[in-house]
Motif scaffolding. Structure first.
Motif, PDB file in Angstrom:
ATOM      1  N   GLY A  66       0.830  -1.191   0.000  1.00  8.91           N
ATOM      2  CA  GLY A  66       0.000   0.000   0.000  1.00  8.91           C
ATOM      3  C   GLY A  66       0.865   1.241   0.000  1.00  8.91           C
ATOM      4  N   HIS A  68       0.855   5.409   0.221  1.00  7.46           N
ATOM      5  CA  HIS A  68       0.109   6.608   0.589  1.00  7.46           C
ATOM      6  C   HIS A  68       0.887   7.818   0.118  1.00  7.46           C
ATOM      7  CE1 HIS A  68      -2.720   4.547   3.307  1.00  7.46           C
ATOM      8  NE2 HIS A  68      -1.710   3.732   3.518  1.00  7.46           N
ATOM      9  N   LYS A  78      -5.076  13.643  -0.973  1.00 11.88           N
ATOM     10  CA  LYS A  78      -4.483  12.347  -0.654  1.00 11.88           C
ATOM     11  C   LYS A  78      -4.705  11.315  -1.753  1.00 11.88           C
ATOM     12  CE  LYS A  78      -3.461  13.785   3.503  1.00 11.88           C
ATOM     13  NZ  LYS A  78      -2.135  14.212   3.820  1.00 11.88           N
ATOM     14  N   PHE A  80      -4.095   6.962  -2.523  1.00 18.59           N
ATOM     15  CA  PHE A  80      -3.734   5.621  -2.029  1.00 18.59           C
ATOM     16  C   PHE A  80      -3.726   4.671  -3.219  1.00 18.59           C
ATOM     17  CE2 PHE A  80      -4.938   1.324  -0.800  1.00 18.59           C
ATOM     18  CZ  PHE A  80      -3.893   1.027   0.064  1.00 18.59           C
TER      19      PHE A  80
END
Length: 106
Positions: A66, A68, A78, A80
Motif C-alpha cells: 500500500g 500513501h 491524498k 492511495f
C-alpha cells in the motif's frame, strides 16, 4: 564458557547481515512499486503524485504494497494505491474527488 558467547556473537552478526539484505530487497520493491504507480496515475489520469509512506501486506495473503501519498503541489489531496509487486499491477486506486480518467486512456 567462551563457546556459547562466541556462538551468540556469530548469531547476532549473521542476523544483522540477513536483515540488511532483506532491507535492500524491500527498498527495491518499494522503489519499483512507487515508479510503476506514479507512471500509471500520470498516464491514466494526467496528474503527478508523490508517495510518502508504504506498508507491505502480510506475505501469506498477497504480494502487495500500500502506497500513501498526495497530488504534487497540494498535500491535502491524498492518494492511495495498492500495488501488486509480483508481477507489477495496480489492484486498488483512490484519488481525490474531481480527478477523472483521461479520455484516451483505457
Amino acid at each position: 564458557m567462551r563457546k556459547p558467547i562466541f556462538l551468540f556473537v556469530i548469531l547476532i552478526i549473521s542476523s544483522l547481515l540477513l536483515g540488511a539484505c532483506a532491507s535492500e530487497e524491500e527498498k527495491m520493491i518499494v522503489s519499483s512499486a512507487e515508479k510503476f504507480a506514479a507512471n500509471y496515475i500520470l498516464e491514466k489520469y494526467g496528474v503527478t503524485v508523490r508517495f510518502k509512506e508504504y506498508k507491505f501486506s502480510p506475505p501469506d495473503l498477497s504480494n502487495s504494497l500500500g502506497l500513501h501519498g498526495y497530488i504534487e503541489g497540494d498535500k491535502k489531496k491524498k492518494v492511495f494505491v495498492l500495488v501488486n509487486y509480483d508481477p507489477l499491477s495496480v489492484e486498488t486506486l483512490s484519488l481525490p474527488e474531481g480527478i477523472s480518467k483521461k479520455p484516451n486512456s483505457k
